[in-house]
Design a protein around this motif. Sequence first.
Motif, mmCIF file in Angstrom:
data_model
loop_
_atom_site.group_PDB
_atom_site.id
_atom_site.type_symbol
_atom_site.label_atom_id
_atom_site.label_comp_id
_atom_site.label_asym_id
_atom_site.label_seq_id
_atom_site.Cartn_x
_atom_site.Cartn_y
_atom_site.Cartn_z
ATOM 1 N N GLU A 165 69.872 -29.681 -57.435
ATOM 2 C CA GLU A 165 70.135 -28.241 -57.381
ATOM 3 C C GLU A 165 70.005 -27.556 -58.740
ATOM 4 O OE1 GLU A 165 70.528 -24.701 -55.609
ATOM 5 O OE2 GLU A 165 70.330 -26.599 -54.583
ATOM 6 N N PRO A 166 70.580 -28.093 -59.822
ATOM 7 C CA PRO A 166 70.396 -27.435 -61.121
ATOM 8 C C PRO A 166 68.923 -27.366 -61.531
ATOM 9 C CG PRO A 166 72.184 -29.024 -61.235
ATOM 10 C CD PRO A 166 71.512 -29.206 -59.904
ATOM 11 N N GLU A 167 68.165 -28.427 -61.242
ATOM 12 C CA GLU A 167 66.749 -28.431 -61.587
ATOM 13 C C GLU A 167 65.990 -27.368 -60.792
ATOM 14 O OE1 GLU A 167 65.165 -32.378 -61.121
ATOM 15 O OE2 GLU A 167 66.792 -33.251 -62.290
ATOM 16 N N VAL A 168 66.338 -27.207 -59.532
ATOM 17 C CA VAL A 168 65.684 -26.205 -58.686
ATOM 18 C C VAL A 168 65.991 -24.801 -59.195
ATOM 19 C CG1 VAL A 168 65.631 -25.234 -56.355
ATOM 20 C CG2 VAL A 168 65.604 -27.708 -56.669
ATOM 21 N N LYS A 169 67.236 -24.562 -59.602
ATOM 22 C CA LYS A 169 67.599 -23.244 -60.140
ATOM 23 C C LYS A 169 66.811 -22.927 -61.400
ATOM 24 C CE LYS A 169 72.246 -22.823 -58.262
ATOM 25 N NZ LYS A 169 73.685 -22.745 -58.539
ATOM 26 N N VAL A 170 66.670 -23.914 -62.271
ATOM 27 C CA VAL A 170 65.896 -23.718 -63.498
ATOM 28 C C VAL A 170 64.442 -23.422 -63.152
ATOM 29 C CG1 VAL A 170 64.997 -24.894 -65.554
ATOM 30 C CG2 VAL A 170 67.419 -25.087 -64.959
ATOM 31 N N ALA A 171 63.882 -24.152 -62.196
ATOM 32 C CA ALA A 171 62.490 -23.946 -61.792
ATOM 33 C C ALA A 171 62.294 -22.548 -61.216
ATOM 34 C CB ALA A 171 62.069 -25.005 -60.776
ATOM 35 N N ARG A 172 63.222 -22.083 -60.401
ATOM 36 C CA ARG A 172 63.105 -20.740 -59.816
ATOM 37 C C ARG A 172 63.205 -19.671 -60.890
ATOM 38 N NH1 ARG A 172 66.879 -22.005 -54.636
ATOM 39 N NH2 ARG A 172 65.286 -23.053 -53.419
ATOM 40 N N THR A 173 64.117 -19.869 -61.832
ATOM 41 C CA THR A 173 64.243 -18.912 -62.934
ATOM 42 C C THR A 173 62.964 -18.885 -63.751
ATOM 43 O OG1 THR A 173 66.621 -19.287 -63.024
ATOM 44 C CG2 THR A 173 65.621 -18.295 -64.957
ATOM 45 N N SER A 174 62.424 -20.048 -64.037
ATOM 46 C CA SER A 174 61.160 -20.127 -64.780
ATOM 47 C C SER A 174 60.047 -19.437 -64.012
ATOM 48 C CB SER A 174 60.765 -21.584 -65.037
ATOM 49 O OG SER A 174 61.718 -22.218 -65.826
ATOM 50 N N LEU A 175 59.989 -19.654 -62.708
ATOM 51 C CA LEU A 175 58.961 -19.038 -61.878
ATOM 52 C C LEU A 175 59.071 -17.514 -61.936
ATOM 53 C CD1 LEU A 175 56.638 -19.277 -59.852
ATOM 54 C CD2 LEU A 175 58.374 -19.462 -58.042
ATOM 55 N N ASN A 176 60.281 -16.999 -61.835
ATOM 56 C CA ASN A 176 60.463 -15.542 -61.920
ATOM 57 C C ASN A 176 60.025 -15.005 -63.269
ATOM 58 O OD1 ASN A 176 61.466 -15.275 -59.311
ATOM 59 N ND2 ASN A 176 63.569 -15.635 -59.957
ATOM 60 N N ASP A 177 60.367 -15.698 -64.330
ATOM 61 C CA ASP A 177 59.953 -15.269 -65.677
ATOM 62 C C ASP A 177 58.429 -15.277 -65.808
ATOM 63 O OD1 ASP A 177 62.605 -14.965 -66.404
ATOM 64 O OD2 ASP A 177 62.724 -16.933 -67.398
ATOM 65 N N ILE A 178 57.794 -16.302 -65.264
ATOM 66 C CA ILE A 178 56.334 -16.399 -65.329
ATOM 67 C C ILE A 178 55.691 -15.269 -64.536
ATOM 68 C CG2 ILE A 178 54.342 -17.788 -64.621
ATOM 69 C CD1 ILE A 178 56.178 -20.284 -65.186
ATOM 70 N N MET A 179 56.186 -14.989 -63.355
ATOM 71 C CA MET A 179 55.617 -13.924 -62.515
ATOM 72 C C MET A 179 55.727 -12.563 -63.202
ATOM 73 S SD MET A 179 54.214 -14.995 -59.831
ATOM 74 C CE MET A 179 53.960 -16.709 -59.531
ATOM 75 N N LYS A 180 56.790 -12.338 -63.939
ATOM 76 C CA LYS A 180 56.961 -11.070 -64.665
ATOM 77 C C LYS A 180 55.910 -10.916 -65.762
ATOM 78 C CE LYS A 180 61.945 -10.824 -63.937
ATOM 79 N NZ LYS A 180 63.279 -10.969 -64.554
ATOM 80 N N ARG A 181 55.477 -12.027 -66.314
ATOM 81 C CA ARG A 181 54.510 -11.974 -67.426
ATOM 82 C C ARG A 181 53.059 -11.826 -66.973
ATOM 83 N NH1 ARG A 181 57.435 -16.735 -69.699
ATOM 84 N NH2 ARG A 181 55.660 -17.909 -68.928
ATOM 85 N N ILE A 182 52.774 -12.031 -65.704
ATOM 86 C CA ILE A 182 51.389 -11.948 -65.236
ATOM 87 C C ILE A 182 51.042 -10.478 -65.018
ATOM 88 C CG2 ILE A 182 49.757 -12.569 -63.406
ATOM 89 C CD1 ILE A 182 51.331 -15.149 -63.034
#
Length: 136
Positions: A70-87
């Motif tokens: 679960e902690p790893e999934v939360k980090v991955a989702r946060t990273s994904l959101n940050d990446i999507m904002k930068r595109i």
Amino acid sequence: MKMDAEPMETGQVTGDASVCKPSGSGLNTVKGKKRKGLLSDMALLVDTLGEFMKITDDSFNSLANRMVLEPEVKVARTSLNDIMKRIPRLSLQDKLKVSDELVQDTKRLEFFLTLPDDEQEEYVRMLLDGNLGPLA
């Protein structure tokens, strides 16, 4: 009464029938049936307990895996959101569509997160164009 008679076995009396010990094997048959029934019931109980323990073990393993991941999934989702904002030049609907697809497929998400920034943008475009398989 004669005193020099041989000793009798326990449960025997002189004469045709015994008051203390029933004649025939009826008692042994009843005991045998009860014993077989008990053994059958015990076998069923052991099987049921074994199945219960397997289900419980599977449930605990699943819960433990979720707690670890679960902690790893939360980090991955946060990273994904940050990446999507930068595109750049990506509509909100496209960002949400790609994000939803990636979180549904952990292998794609793991791969996506390992890509350099410029390749992540290209990967998103390929997903949207349908070049990597169907989107939801």
